[in-house]
Structure formats: C-alpha cells, structure tokens
Design a protein around this motif. Sequence first.
Motif, PDB file in Angstrom:
ATOM      1  N   VAL A  53       0.836  -1.213   0.000  1.00  0.00           N
ATOM      2  CA  VAL A  53       0.000   0.000   0.000  1.00  0.00           C
ATOM      3  C   VAL A  53       0.870   1.262   0.000  1.00  0.00           C
ATOM      4  N   ASN A  54       1.994   1.240   0.709  1.00  0.00           N
ATOM      5  CA  ASN A  54       2.885   2.410   0.694  1.00  0.00           C
ATOM      6  C   ASN A  54       3.353   2.718  -0.729  1.00  0.00           C
ATOM      7  N   HIS A  55       3.789   1.690  -1.448  1.00  0.00           N
ATOM      8  CA  HIS A  55       4.311   1.928  -2.802  1.00  0.00           C
ATOM      9  C   HIS A  55       3.204   2.299  -3.776  1.00  0.00           C
ATOM     10  N   THR A  56       2.029   1.689  -3.601  1.00  0.00           N
ATOM     11  CA  THR A  56       0.894   2.058  -4.465  1.00  0.00           C
ATOM     12  C   THR A  56       0.612   3.554  -4.337  1.00  0.00           C
ATOM     13  N   LEU A  57       0.606   4.029  -3.093  1.00  0.00           N
ATOM     14  CA  LEU A  57       0.371   5.462  -2.873  1.00  0.00           C
ATOM     15  C   LEU A  57       1.536   6.303  -3.396  1.00  0.00           C
ATOM     16  N   PHE A  58       2.755   5.800  -3.195  1.00  0.00           N
ATOM     17  CA  PHE A  58       3.959   6.546  -3.593  1.00  0.00           C
ATOM     18  C   PHE A  58       3.966   6.852  -5.093  1.00  0.00           C
ATOM     19  N   TRP A  59       3.641   5.841  -5.927  1.00  0.00           N
ATOM     20  CA  TRP A  59       3.653   6.096  -7.385  1.00  0.00           C
ATOM     21  C   TRP A  59       2.614   7.150  -7.739  1.00  0.00           C
ATOM     22  N   LEU A  60       1.469   7.088  -7.058  1.00  0.00           N
ATOM     23  CA  LEU A  60       0.397   8.055  -7.361  1.00  0.00           C
ATOM     24  C   LEU A  60       0.712   9.436  -6.798  1.00  0.00           C
ATOM     25  N   ASN A  61       1.607   9.471  -5.812  1.00  0.00           N
ATOM     26  CA  ASN A  61       2.024  10.751  -5.228  1.00  0.00           C
ATOM     27  C   ASN A  61       2.942  11.529  -6.157  1.00  0.00           C
ATOM     28  N   GLY A 113       5.758  22.241  -7.756  1.00  0.00           N
ATOM     29  CA  GLY A 113       5.011  23.454  -7.424  1.00  0.00           C
ATOM     30  C   GLY A 113       4.391  23.370  -6.044  1.00  0.00           C
ATOM     31  N   GLU A 114       3.299  24.083  -5.868  1.00  0.00           N
ATOM     32  CA  GLU A 114       2.624  24.118  -4.575  1.00  0.00           C
ATOM     33  C   GLU A 114       1.157  23.749  -4.749  1.00  0.00           C
ATOM     34  N   PRO A 115       0.565  23.119  -3.719  1.00  0.00           N
ATOM     35  CA  PRO A 115      -0.842  22.746  -3.829  1.00  0.00           C
ATOM     36  C   PRO A 115      -1.758  23.953  -3.708  1.00  0.00           C
ATOM     37  N   GLY A 116      -2.875  23.897  -4.431  1.00  0.00           N
ATOM     38  CA  GLY A 116      -3.898  24.928  -4.272  1.00  0.00           C
ATOM     39  C   GLY A 116      -5.082  24.351  -3.541  1.00  0.00           C
ATOM     40  N   PHE A 172       0.478   6.461  14.576  1.00  0.00           N
ATOM     41  CA  PHE A 172      -0.562   5.938  15.449  1.00  0.00           C
ATOM     42  C   PHE A 172      -1.858   5.750  14.671  1.00  0.00           C
ATOM     43  N   ALA A 173      -2.663   4.869  15.181  1.00  0.00           N
ATOM     44  CA  ALA A 173      -3.848   4.421  14.447  1.00  0.00           C
ATOM     45  C   ALA A 173      -4.745   5.577  14.058  1.00  0.00           C
ATOM     46  N   GLY A 174      -5.274   5.485  12.886  1.00  0.00           N
ATOM     47  CA  GLY A 174      -6.283   6.443  12.448  1.00  0.00           C
ATOM     48  C   GLY A 174      -5.759   7.543  11.564  1.00  0.00           C
ATOM     49  N   LEU A 175      -4.443   7.774  11.554  1.00  0.00           N
ATOM     50  CA  LEU A 175      -3.896   8.803  10.667  1.00  0.00           C
ATOM     51  C   LEU A 175      -4.221   8.461   9.218  1.00  0.00           C
ATOM     52  N   ARG A 176      -4.533   9.466   8.448  1.00  0.00           N
ATOM     53  CA  ARG A 176      -4.820   9.262   7.029  1.00  0.00           C
ATOM     54  C   ARG A 176      -3.633   9.749   6.215  1.00  0.00           C
ATOM     55  N   PRO A 177      -2.827   8.844   5.676  1.00  0.00           N
ATOM     56  CA  PRO A 177      -1.653   9.262   4.912  1.00  0.00           C
ATOM     57  C   PRO A 177      -2.075   9.915   3.594  1.00  0.00           C
ATOM     58  N   HIS A 218      -3.324  14.959  -6.953  1.00  0.00           N
ATOM     59  CA  HIS A 218      -3.753  13.699  -6.340  1.00  0.00           C
ATOM     60  C   HIS A 218      -3.755  13.800  -4.820  1.00  0.00           C
ATOM     61  N   VAL A 219      -2.721  14.432  -4.260  1.00  0.00           N
ATOM     62  CA  VAL A 219      -2.658  14.587  -2.800  1.00  0.00           C
ATOM     63  C   VAL A 219      -3.868  15.403  -2.323  1.00  0.00           C
ATOM     64  N   GLY A 220      -4.215  16.421  -3.097  1.00  0.00           N
ATOM     65  CA  GLY A 220      -5.365  17.261  -2.750  1.00  0.00           C
ATOM     66  C   GLY A 220      -6.670  16.482  -2.766  1.00  0.00           C
ATOM     67  N   LYS A 221      -6.791  15.545  -3.721  1.00  0.00           N
ATOM     68  CA  LYS A 221      -8.003  14.701  -3.773  1.00  0.00           C
ATOM     69  C   LYS A 221      -8.070  13.811  -2.540  1.00  0.00           C
ATOM     70  N   LEU A 222      -6.927  13.201  -2.180  1.00  0.00           N
ATOM     71  CA  LEU A 222      -6.923  12.345  -0.986  1.00  0.00           C
ATOM     72  C   LEU A 222      -7.313  13.148   0.246  1.00  0.00           C
ATOM     73  N   TYR A 223      -6.828  14.396   0.308  1.00  0.00           N
ATOM     74  CA  TYR A 223      -7.168  15.260   1.453  1.00  0.00           C
ATOM     75  C   TYR A 223      -8.677  15.499   1.498  1.00  0.00           C
ATOM     76  N   GLU A 224      -9.254  15.809   0.353  1.00  0.00           N
ATOM     77  CA  GLU A 224     -10.688  16.104   0.340  1.00  0.00           C
ATOM     78  C   GLU A 224     -11.521  14.863   0.680  1.00  0.00           C
ATOM     79  N   TRP A 225     -11.077  13.667   0.200  1.00  0.00           N
ATOM     80  CA  TRP A 225     -11.784  12.436   0.580  1.00  0.00           C
ATOM     81  C   TRP A 225     -11.641  12.205   2.089  1.00  0.00           C
ATOM     82  N   SER A 226     -10.445  12.495   2.619  1.00  0.00           N
ATOM     83  CA  SER A 226     -10.171  12.166   4.018  1.00  0.00           C
ATOM     84  C   SER A 226     -10.943  13.044   4.982  1.00  0.00           C
ATOM     85  N   ILE A 227     -11.146  14.306   4.621  1.00  0.00           N
ATOM     86  CA  ILE A 227     -11.905  15.156   5.541  1.00  0.00           C
ATOM     87  C   ILE A 227     -13.405  14.918   5.341  1.00  0.00           C
TER      88      ILE A 227
END
Length: 253
Positions: free
Chosen positions: A128-136, A143-146, A204-209, A243-252
Amino acid sequence: MAQQAGSHGVTRRSALSLLAAGGAGSLVAPTLLAQGAAGEDDHVATMLGWDQDSGQYTLPPLPYAFDALEPHIDAQTMEIHHDRHHAGYVRGLNRALEGLAGLREGTVPASEASHLSHELSFHGGGHVNHTLFWLNMSPDGGGEPGGALGEAIARDFGSFEKFKGQFASASGSVKGSGWGYLCLEPISQKLIVTHMHNQEDGLFAGLRPLLGVDVWEHAYYLKYQNRRGDYIQAFFNVINWEHVGKLYEWSIG
Ligand code: MN3
C-alpha cells in the motif's frame, strides 16, 4: 504486466483484508476506502491490484514511464523499485495471505502465526505504501498545492515553505529504512508530518496518509548515493499535488 482488478463487488472485502493486516495497511487503506465510500469501489481494487479471478493481489502498473520523472528520479531506480521491490511486496503479501488461510484450515502449524502476521503487516504495508507513492508523483508534478489542501497546509504549518522544511526534516531523519509522511489526523482534522520505519510502524492508528516519500536506500542510492537530503529536495519537483489534494478532500469527507 500483471492483470488488473477483475469482477465487481469484492473490492471492499479485498481492501479490508489489508486493513486486517494492521500496520501501514491499516493506515493507507482507509484513505483509499474513503474513495470507495463515494461509490467508486472498483477503483480501490484497481489501485491495489486486486484480482478476483486468482484471489490474489497483482502489481499495479506504474502510471507513467520509468524515465518520466527524470532528471529528479532516474529511470533505472524506478524500474528496479517498481518491478522488483514493489513486486516483491506483492508476492510477500500473497504468500502471507495464503499462509494465514492454511493456518485457518489447519494445514499450516499454529507456531507460524506470529511469523505470518508479521509478514502480512510488512508486505501489506509495503504494497500500500508503494501504491500510494507512485500516485504521489507525476511528470507534471512539483510546485505548490492549491485548493483546500493548500489552505490547510498554510493553516496548520504557517506556510508552504514551513511545511516543506518539516517534511524534509522528518523524512531525512528516519534512522535506517522508512518513509516520511504528510497525514491528516482525523480527530482534530489537522495535517501533521511524521515518519515511519520500515513499512509499518511509527504512525498511530487512524492517521490518514496523504503524501509519502520512500527513504529506503533502494529509492535513491543509484543516483544520490548517501545524499538522501538531495533526493528529498528533488522529490518536491515531482509531487502530484492534484492527487494529494483529492486524498485530502476524501479524508476530511
Ligand atoms: Mn521502496
């Protein structure tokens, strides 16, 4: 390349088998499942390479060419990292799941339980770490996230530059092999930067990477040798903030 996710309707169960692995599997999978909750379960299985026909995980294809991240990440490193290292985690995960099935069926001795649990956590975490890493990462990255993520980074770190400093510092200070991670802490809904050792512990448990950088030597040594800090700085040039921004929006959620 290995075949991708097949039949429908099994995706949540397959992702949950990673959840059951504990370790990083229990950290990354909920983020992926957050997308499943939006009604795109099939995509979760595809991301993790679940193949219903064989009942195994397969290596998801790299979403770009080996040389697409040059000059920041070199093609040879990408090829070895994806085709050999990541493939090894997928094989290890399938082996562990098979062993645990044998344990349930009585064909594998009970004395193997501890070893198999560790294997599942380590290789499931690696997958799962590597799956996320390639997509990261992306050839169009950097640049910077908006958007909401850009605002959250400014709110929780003070500025993008301060976030970058903390992320580089957490990633650079992993002792031995591991990962630097930007995560959402779901109770406070704040972003935090942390690192984990190997493939599994330290969070610790529950963090959303949301964003991970692999700082195992196999991720950078061919090009950067002992200059891990240079590799981390180069990583910023290929981060797929969309992609990171999408994960953030899903996570919140
Ligand atoms: Mn790696």
